[in-house]
Structures are given as C-alpha cells and as structure tokens.
Design a protein around this motif. Structure first.
Motif, PDB file in Angstrom:
ATOM      1  N   ASP A 181      -7.406 104.258 106.237  1.00 32.21           N
ATOM      2  CA  ASP A 181      -6.991 103.035 107.081  1.00 32.21           C
ATOM      3  C   ASP A 181      -5.965 102.445 106.681  1.00 32.21           C
ATOM      4  O   ASP A 181      -5.375 102.600 105.475  1.00 32.21           O
ATOM      5  CB  ASP A 181      -8.283 102.247 107.121  1.00 32.21           C
ATOM      6  N   ASN A 182      -5.451 101.437 107.219  1.00 29.23           N
ATOM      7  CA  ASN A 182      -4.130 100.562 106.940  1.00 29.23           C
ATOM      8  C   ASN A 182      -4.554  99.160 106.319  1.00 29.23           C
ATOM      9  O   ASN A 182      -3.722  98.219 106.483  1.00 29.23           O
ATOM     10  CB  ASN A 182      -3.257 100.611 108.023  1.00 29.23           C
ATOM     11  N   ASN A 183      -5.639  99.073 105.749  1.00 26.48           N
ATOM     12  CA  ASN A 183      -6.331  97.855 105.221  1.00 26.48           C
ATOM     13  C   ASN A 183      -5.335  97.809 103.727  1.00 26.48           C
ATOM     14  O   ASN A 183      -4.894  98.935 103.141  1.00 26.48           O
ATOM     15  CB  ASN A 183      -7.780  97.954 104.760  1.00 26.48           C
ATOM     16  N   PRO A 184      -5.236  96.587 103.413  1.00 25.22           N
ATOM     17  CA  PRO A 184      -4.147  96.274 102.551  1.00 25.22           C
ATOM     18  C   PRO A 184      -4.606  96.525 101.024  1.00 25.22           C
ATOM     19  O   PRO A 184      -3.914  96.773 100.219  1.00 25.22           O
ATOM     20  CB  PRO A 184      -3.997  94.801 102.559  1.00 25.22           C
ATOM     21  N   TYR A 185      -5.933  96.657 100.853  1.00 28.98           N
ATOM     22  CA  TYR A 185      -6.669  96.725  99.401  1.00 28.98           C
ATOM     23  C   TYR A 185      -7.546  97.883  99.267  1.00 28.98           C
ATOM     24  O   TYR A 185      -8.390  98.239 100.221  1.00 28.98           O
ATOM     25  CB  TYR A 185      -7.359  95.699  99.016  1.00 28.98           C
ATOM     26  N   LYS A 186      -7.578  98.618  98.072  1.00 29.44           N
ATOM     27  CA  LYS A 186      -8.501  99.704  98.025  1.00 29.44           C
ATOM     28  C   LYS A 186      -9.873  99.089  97.134  1.00 29.44           C
ATOM     29  O   LYS A 186      -9.564  98.571  96.036  1.00 29.44           O
ATOM     30  CB  LYS A 186      -7.999 100.779  96.968  1.00 29.44           C
ATOM     31  N   LEU A 187     -10.715  99.302  97.707  1.00 27.34           N
ATOM     32  CA  LEU A 187     -12.076  98.913  97.212  1.00 27.34           C
ATOM     33  C   LEU A 187     -12.981  99.788  96.665  1.00 27.34           C
ATOM     34  O   LEU A 187     -13.360 101.066  97.584  1.00 27.34           O
ATOM     35  CB  LEU A 187     -13.074  98.213  98.095  1.00 27.34           C
ATOM     36  N   VAL A 188     -13.068 100.242  95.445  1.00 25.18           N
ATOM     37  CA  VAL A 188     -13.986 101.146  95.019  1.00 25.18           C
ATOM     38  C   VAL A 188     -15.799 100.613  94.570  1.00 25.18           C
ATOM     39  O   VAL A 188     -15.675  99.653  94.067  1.00 25.18           O
ATOM     40  CB  VAL A 188     -13.648 101.959  93.701  1.00 25.18           C
ATOM     41  N   VAL A 189     -16.365 101.174  95.459  1.00 20.96           N
ATOM     42  CA  VAL A 189     -18.055 100.599  95.207  1.00 20.96           C
ATOM     43  C   VAL A 189     -18.712 101.579  94.313  1.00 20.96           C
ATOM     44  O   VAL A 189     -18.768 103.058  94.644  1.00 20.96           O
ATOM     45  CB  VAL A 189     -18.715 100.716  96.581  1.00 20.96           C
ATOM     46  N   ILE A 190     -19.218 101.386  93.030  1.00 22.17           N
ATOM     47  CA  ILE A 190     -19.783 102.412  92.452  1.00 22.17           C
ATOM     48  C   ILE A 190     -21.236 101.927  92.379  1.00 22.17           C
ATOM     49  O   ILE A 190     -21.793 100.981  91.753  1.00 22.17           O
ATOM     50  CB  ILE A 190     -19.300 102.065  91.049  1.00 22.17           C
ATOM     51  N   GLY A 191     -21.849 103.074  92.492  1.00 23.71           N
ATOM     52  CA  GLY A 191     -23.232 103.151  92.425  1.00 23.71           C
ATOM     53  C   GLY A 191     -23.889 103.703  91.057  1.00 23.71           C
ATOM     54  O   GLY A 191     -23.416 104.680  90.263  1.00 23.71           O
TER      55      GLY A 191
ATOM     56  N   PHE B 293     -24.112  98.434 101.332  1.00 23.13           N
ATOM     57  CA  PHE B 293     -23.018  97.590 100.966  1.00 23.13           C
ATOM     58  C   PHE B 293     -21.606  98.338 101.345  1.00 23.13           C
ATOM     59  O   PHE B 293     -20.875  97.398 101.983  1.00 23.13           O
ATOM     60  CB  PHE B 293     -22.958  97.246  99.579  1.00 23.13           C
ATOM     61  N   ALA B 294     -21.537  99.542 101.291  1.00 22.38           N
ATOM     62  CA  ALA B 294     -20.297 100.038 101.572  1.00 22.38           C
ATOM     63  C   ALA B 294     -19.885 100.004 102.966  1.00 22.38           C
ATOM     64  O   ALA B 294     -18.756  99.706 103.374  1.00 22.38           O
ATOM     65  CB  ALA B 294     -20.130 101.663 101.245  1.00 22.38           C
ATOM     66  N   GLU B 295     -20.950 100.222 103.911  1.00 26.18           N
ATOM     67  CA  GLU B 295     -20.946  99.958 105.350  1.00 26.18           C
ATOM     68  C   GLU B 295     -20.532  98.662 105.807  1.00 26.18           C
ATOM     69  O   GLU B 295     -19.545  98.182 106.517  1.00 26.18           O
ATOM     70  CB  GLU B 295     -22.220 100.225 106.006  1.00 26.18           C
ATOM     71  N   GLN B 296     -20.923  97.790 105.053  1.00 21.17           N
ATOM     72  CA  GLN B 296     -20.640  96.129 105.320  1.00 21.17           C
ATOM     73  C   GLN B 296     -19.001  96.003 104.910  1.00 21.17           C
ATOM     74  O   GLN B 296     -18.383  95.148 105.627  1.00 21.17           O
ATOM     75  CB  GLN B 296     -21.475  95.135 104.185  1.00 21.17           C
TER      76      GLN B 296
ATOM     77  N   VAL C   5     -12.316 101.699 101.568  1.00 18.91           N
ATOM     78  CA  VAL C   5     -13.603 101.806 100.726  1.00 18.91           C
ATOM     79  C   VAL C   5     -13.778 103.191 100.310  1.00 18.91           C
ATOM     80  O   VAL C   5     -13.817 104.195 101.019  1.00 18.91           O
ATOM     81  CB  VAL C   5     -14.742 101.149 101.531  1.00 18.91           C
ATOM     82  N   GLU C   6     -13.831 103.284  98.946  1.00 20.48           N
ATOM     83  CA  GLU C   6     -14.330 104.551  98.551  1.00 20.48           C
ATOM     84  C   GLU C   6     -15.385 104.346  97.553  1.00 20.48           C
ATOM     85  O   GLU C   6     -15.746 103.382  96.917  1.00 20.48           O
ATOM     86  CB  GLU C   6     -13.221 105.100  97.484  1.00 20.48           C
ATOM     87  N   VAL C   7     -16.313 105.225  97.764  1.00 17.70           N
ATOM     88  CA  VAL C   7     -17.921 104.930  97.129  1.00 17.70           C
ATOM     89  C   VAL C   7     -17.850 106.238  95.997  1.00 17.70           C
ATOM     90  O   VAL C   7     -17.609 107.413  96.117  1.00 17.70           O
ATOM     91  CB  VAL C   7     -19.088 105.312  97.977  1.00 17.70           C
ATOM     92  N   VAL C   8     -18.260 105.728  94.559  1.00 19.55           N
ATOM     93  CA  VAL C   8     -18.460 106.617  93.781  1.00 19.55           C
ATOM     94  C   VAL C   8     -19.729 106.591  93.050  1.00 19.55           C
ATOM     95  O   VAL C   8     -20.228 105.630  92.777  1.00 19.55           O
ATOM     96  CB  VAL C   8     -17.407 106.243  92.386  1.00 19.55           C
ATOM     97  N   ASP C   9     -20.552 107.707  93.131  1.00 13.37           N
ATOM     98  CA  ASP C   9     -21.861 107.735  92.670  1.00 13.37           C
ATOM     99  C   ASP C   9     -21.818 108.446  91.150  1.00 13.37           C
ATOM    100  O   ASP C   9     -21.385 109.578  90.951  1.00 13.37           O
ATOM    101  CB  ASP C   9     -22.805 108.667  93.703  1.00 13.37           C
ATOM    102  N   LEU C  10     -22.114 107.485  90.394  1.00 16.38           N
ATOM    103  CA  LEU C  10     -22.198 107.890  88.841  1.00 16.38           C
ATOM    104  C   LEU C  10     -23.074 109.041  88.469  1.00 16.38           C
ATOM    105  O   LEU C  10     -22.751 109.903  87.482  1.00 16.38           O
ATOM    106  CB  LEU C  10     -22.420 106.731  87.988  1.00 16.38           C
TER     107      LEU C  10
END
Length: 198
Positions: A2-12, A28-31, A40-45
C-alpha cells in the motif's frame, strides 16, 4: 504494498506448541491494516531460526556485518525496514518468552530510535509482567516504548472465533495505533534529519 507512510512490523513472540499467539497476532494485524496508517508485515518467531548462543561481538558495533544465521534473514530485513513495531507476547512465569529475548539480542541498530507498542495476553495480569520487563530491555537498545498498549487477561475466556469478546477492544487498538503512528512519524523525520547519536 500500500501507499501508507509507515512500515509496521507485528511480531508474534510465542513459539510454544499449542500457542494462542497467532490468534492475537492475526487479530491485531487486521486492526492495523484497517487503521490505514501503516503497511503491515507480520513476523512469526516460530518460523525464524533464532539460536540462543550469540557471537562474541555485540551487534551494536558490528552493524550489517554481524554474523547472523541465514535463517534469521527475514527477521533482520523486517526489523531494518520497519518504522514501528508491535510485540505480541504471552506471559510465561511473570516474563516474556526466550524466543523474543533472543530476537532482540541478535539485533541492535534495527530497533534504535523506533517506537514499540505491546499487545500482551496471559492469566490475571494479562501479560503486563512481560511488558514491564520488555520496556526495560527495549530502552537498552534505544527503542522508544509507547505508554498505551493492549492487555488480555484470562484470555481463554475472553476470545471467541478469533476475536476478543469485549466490543471496546477495537477502539483501544485504534488508540494504540494512533499513538504509534505519531511516534513513527516523529522518529522517522528525526532519523532522516540527523543520524541517531549512540
């Protein structure tokens, strides 16, 4: 992307067999995606190679030459590209999982001068002991922790069909994301204007 301004990494953070973490992380990633302020990028440890033994040299001084395992590359790349983080953590024995501590310790500059928010779950305390410990650790790697977060006490009874039962929770998530977006913008502008002082 997407063209959103900030990259958010959600870490499980949980890697425990039978873990509940992916449910909370996915919600939470959906929110965050609905919020509209982040890519939004999700990283599952659980899917990352994170050995406990560390090299003799500190990642603070080695920079990009730090000898990380090849299986850690997706995590390192995600952390380096992020403007903000959300750590989704359970509480184990009044603290957070070893997997998350190792993920933090294998990196340094990737966390620095970036905001971190917390989503925790557990028993009566809802993971707050884990968050209190994480705040100290992340301060040491020069991250900026956000005051507001989400906490899910007694989570087995508070969720149904992958969603929290409390209808107000989505509003709390928006507050966290609004604050995270503000800090992401402020700190990104600062990093771009002046190299961070170690």
């Amino acid at each position: 992307m997407d063209n959103n301004p900030y990259k958010l990494v959600v870490i499980g953070a949980s890697v425990r067999e039978g873990r509940f973490g992916p449910v909370v992380t996915s919600w939470f990633a959906e929110q965050a995606a609905r919020h509209g302020g982040f890519d939004v990028e999700v990283v599952d440890l659980a899917g990352i190679e994170i050995p406990l033994p560390l090299p003799a040299v500190s990642p603070k001084h080695a920079g990009d030459d730090y000898p990380r395992p090849a299986g850690m590359r997706p995590l390192t790349t995600a952390l380096a590209s992020a403007d903000a983080f959300v750590l989704v953590t359970p509480e184990y024995n009044h603290s957070y999982p070893a997997s998350l501590k190792a993920a933090i310790d294998w990196h340094f500059t990737q966390w620095a001068a970036k905001p971190v928010a917390f989503v925790s779950y557990g028993g009566a305390a809802g993971g707050r002991h884990a968050v209190l410990h994480l705040e100290n650790v992340l301060t040491e790697v020069h991250a900026v922790t956000i005051r507001d977060g989400l906490s899910f006490p007694n989570y087995p009874t508070g969720w149904q069909d992958g969603r929290p039962l409390d209808p107000a929770t989505a509003g709390y998530a928006k507050t966290v994301l609004d604050q995270l977006g503000w800090w992401a913008g402020a700190l990104k502008s600062a990093r771009e204007a002046t190299p961070y002082a170690w």
